[in-house]
Design a protein around this motif. Sequence first.
Motif, PDB file in Angstrom:
ATOM      1  N   SER A  64      33.547  63.329  60.908  1.00 22.92           N
ATOM      2  CA  SER A  64      34.750  63.570  60.097  1.00 22.92           C
ATOM      3  C   SER A  64      35.660  64.564  60.798  1.00 22.92           C
ATOM      4  CB  SER A  64      34.347  64.115  58.722  1.00 22.92           C
ATOM      5  OG  SER A  64      33.700  65.378  58.855  1.00 22.92           O
ATOM      6  N   GLY A  65      35.411  64.789  62.086  1.00 20.52           N
ATOM      7  CA  GLY A  65      36.218  65.767  62.801  1.00 20.52           C
ATOM      8  C   GLY A  65      35.936  67.194  62.359  1.00 20.52           C
ATOM      9  N   GLN A  66      34.680  67.436  61.939  1.00 24.26           N
ATOM     10  CA  GLN A  66      34.232  68.752  61.471  1.00 24.26           C
ATOM     11  C   GLN A  66      35.072  69.287  60.308  1.00 24.26           C
ATOM     12  OE1 GLN A  66      33.386  71.517  64.763  1.00 24.26           O
ATOM     13  NE2 GLN A  66      31.407  70.504  64.907  1.00 24.26           N
ATOM     14  N   GLN A  67      35.594  68.346  59.508  1.00 21.44           N
ATOM     15  CA  GLN A  67      36.317  68.689  58.289  1.00 21.44           C
ATOM     16  C   GLN A  67      35.642  68.012  57.101  1.00 21.44           C
ATOM     17  OE1 GLN A  67      38.945  70.869  58.127  1.00 21.44           O
ATOM     18  NE2 GLN A  67      38.685  71.203  60.328  1.00 21.44           N
ATOM     19  N   SER A  68      36.136  68.292  55.911  1.00 24.04           N
ATOM     20  CA  SER A  68      35.536  67.708  54.705  1.00 24.04           C
ATOM     21  C   SER A  68      35.753  66.202  54.619  1.00 24.04           C
ATOM     22  CB  SER A  68      36.095  68.386  53.450  1.00 24.04           C
ATOM     23  OG  SER A  68      37.513  68.271  53.407  1.00 24.04           O
ATOM     24  N   ASP A  69      36.750  65.684  55.334  1.00 25.85           N
ATOM     25  CA  ASP A  69      36.941  64.239  55.425  1.00 25.85           C
ATOM     26  C   ASP A  69      37.662  63.914  56.725  1.00 25.85           C
ATOM     27  OD1 ASP A  69      39.943  63.919  54.950  1.00 25.85           O
ATOM     28  OD2 ASP A  69      39.372  64.938  53.095  1.00 25.85           O
ATOM     29  N   ALA A  70      37.586  62.650  57.117  1.00 25.39           N
ATOM     30  CA  ALA A  70      38.114  62.239  58.420  1.00 25.39           C
ATOM     31  C   ALA A  70      39.630  62.326  58.510  1.00 25.39           C
ATOM     32  CB  ALA A  70      37.645  60.813  58.738  1.00 25.39           C
ATOM     33  N   PHE A  71      40.314  62.213  57.385  1.00 23.13           N
ATOM     34  CA  PHE A  71      41.768  62.335  57.419  1.00 23.13           C
ATOM     35  C   PHE A  71      42.168  63.752  57.827  1.00 23.13           C
ATOM     36  CE2 PHE A  71      46.021  62.869  55.579  1.00 23.13           C
ATOM     37  CZ  PHE A  71      46.653  61.759  56.134  1.00 23.13           C
ATOM     38  N   LYS A  72      41.494  64.743  57.251  1.00 24.82           N
ATOM     39  CA  LYS A  72      41.755  66.126  57.633  1.00 24.82           C
ATOM     40  C   LYS A  72      41.306  66.388  59.070  1.00 24.82           C
ATOM     41  CE  LYS A  72      41.256  67.958  52.928  1.00 24.82           C
ATOM     42  NZ  LYS A  72      40.410  68.790  52.037  1.00 24.82           N
ATOM     43  N   GLY A  73      40.328  65.617  59.516  1.00 26.81           N
ATOM     44  CA  GLY A  73      39.766  65.814  60.842  1.00 26.81           C
ATOM     45  C   GLY A  73      40.479  65.062  61.953  1.00 26.81           C
ATOM     46  N   ILE A  74      41.595  64.429  61.651  1.00 25.51           N
ATOM     47  CA  ILE A  74      42.321  63.637  62.658  1.00 25.51           C
ATOM     48  C   ILE A  74      42.566  64.393  63.966  1.00 25.51           C
ATOM     49  CG2 ILE A  74      44.617  62.675  63.176  1.00 25.51           C
ATOM     50  CD1 ILE A  74      44.597  61.356  60.427  1.00 25.51           C
ATOM     51  N   PRO A  75      43.025  65.648  63.945  1.00 20.73           N
ATOM     52  CA  PRO A  75      43.301  66.328  65.223  1.00 20.73           C
ATOM     53  C   PRO A  75      42.091  66.409  66.148  1.00 20.73           C
ATOM     54  CG  PRO A  75      44.364  67.496  63.422  1.00 20.73           C
ATOM     55  CD  PRO A  75      43.468  66.460  62.792  1.00 20.73           C
ATOM     56  N   LEU A  76      40.915  66.789  65.605  1.00 16.13           N
ATOM     57  CA  LEU A  76      39.721  66.883  66.446  1.00 16.13           C
ATOM     58  C   LEU A  76      39.229  65.502  66.859  1.00 16.13           C
ATOM     59  CD1 LEU A  76      37.493  68.418  67.872  1.00 16.13           C
ATOM     60  CD2 LEU A  76      36.226  68.509  65.706  1.00 16.13           C
ATOM     61  N   ILE A  77      39.268  64.540  65.938  1.00 17.98           N
ATOM     62  CA  ILE A  77      38.816  63.182  66.279  1.00 17.98           C
ATOM     63  C   ILE A  77      39.650  62.629  67.420  1.00 17.98           C
ATOM     64  CG2 ILE A  77      38.588  60.813  65.433  1.00 17.98           C
ATOM     65  CD1 ILE A  77      38.037  62.030  62.638  1.00 17.98           C
ATOM     66  N   LYS A  78      40.942  62.863  67.386  1.00 18.88           N
ATOM     67  CA  LYS A  78      41.824  62.410  68.462  1.00 18.88           C
ATOM     68  C   LYS A  78      41.401  63.009  69.798  1.00 18.88           C
ATOM     69  CE  LYS A  78      46.767  62.170  69.693  1.00 18.88           C
ATOM     70  NZ  LYS A  78      46.682  62.788  71.036  1.00 18.88           N
ATOM     71  N   LYS A  79      41.117  64.312  69.820  1.00 17.21           N
ATOM     72  CA  LYS A  79      40.688  64.972  71.052  1.00 17.21           C
ATOM     73  C   LYS A  79      39.338  64.430  71.533  1.00 17.21           C
ATOM     74  CE  LYS A  79      43.135  69.316  70.143  1.00 17.21           C
ATOM     75  NZ  LYS A  79      42.974  70.764  69.824  1.00 17.21           N
TER      76      LYS A  79
END
Length: 248
Positions: free
Chosen positions: A150-165
Amino acid sequence: MKRIIEICANSAQSCVEAEAGGASRVELCAGIPEGGTTPSYGEIMTAKQLTSQIDINVIIRPRGGDFLYTNAEVNSMLLDIHLCKQLGVHGVVFGCLTKEGDIDVPLMKKLIDAAKPLSVTCHRAFDVCRDPFKALEQLIELGCDRILTSGQQSDAFKGIPLIKKLVEKAAGRIIIMPGCGVRDTNIDQIERETGAVEFHTSARSVIQSQMEYRKEEVPMGSNAVSSEFETVQTDRKKVSRFVYGLEK
């Protein structure tokens, strides 16, 4: 265009629904309120018997809670991996951390070696590790096929910046699969902004019990639930919306 969608399936029947909706793969779990635990032999075998086209990955997680495991728990995980190999599933899903919050490389290697030639996904243990970029390289070196995050956030939408990296740094060496809070209302944006090609979601609906006689005041567990006469199950129509982008 058909997306690669993995469904978090809580039962053999949910696997049937996921296949009917066009999903590519399921992660078969028990204990969904705990974040997913290892399903039973019967559930895995029934899922295999009732499906023919969908890949079945089985979560290997002996309990809820953290990802620091005792020797007894590791032994249980190894036995469950052996069972999955015997049953001929497509893959297994697990993740192990040290007490310092790093990937437990020796233990992960032990489990991955035991799982060969099954596909291996590192689950959201990754989301509570200390250094995601160090962990990324370690999991690539270990030979994991994908990371569910989830990009180390509570959900994947919030985690978009890390997931992109992570997608950028992975550079095709491992699959980065966004999961947790992936909805039909946000998957387009997650896909567009991260560059991810595989997605993990539940696509469930509430199923009403067929019981006519009901004793509502006697709960069967300690967790707060809305009703003992409701369960959740993967919904093939919802799956299709994720896979094909059909109109709601």
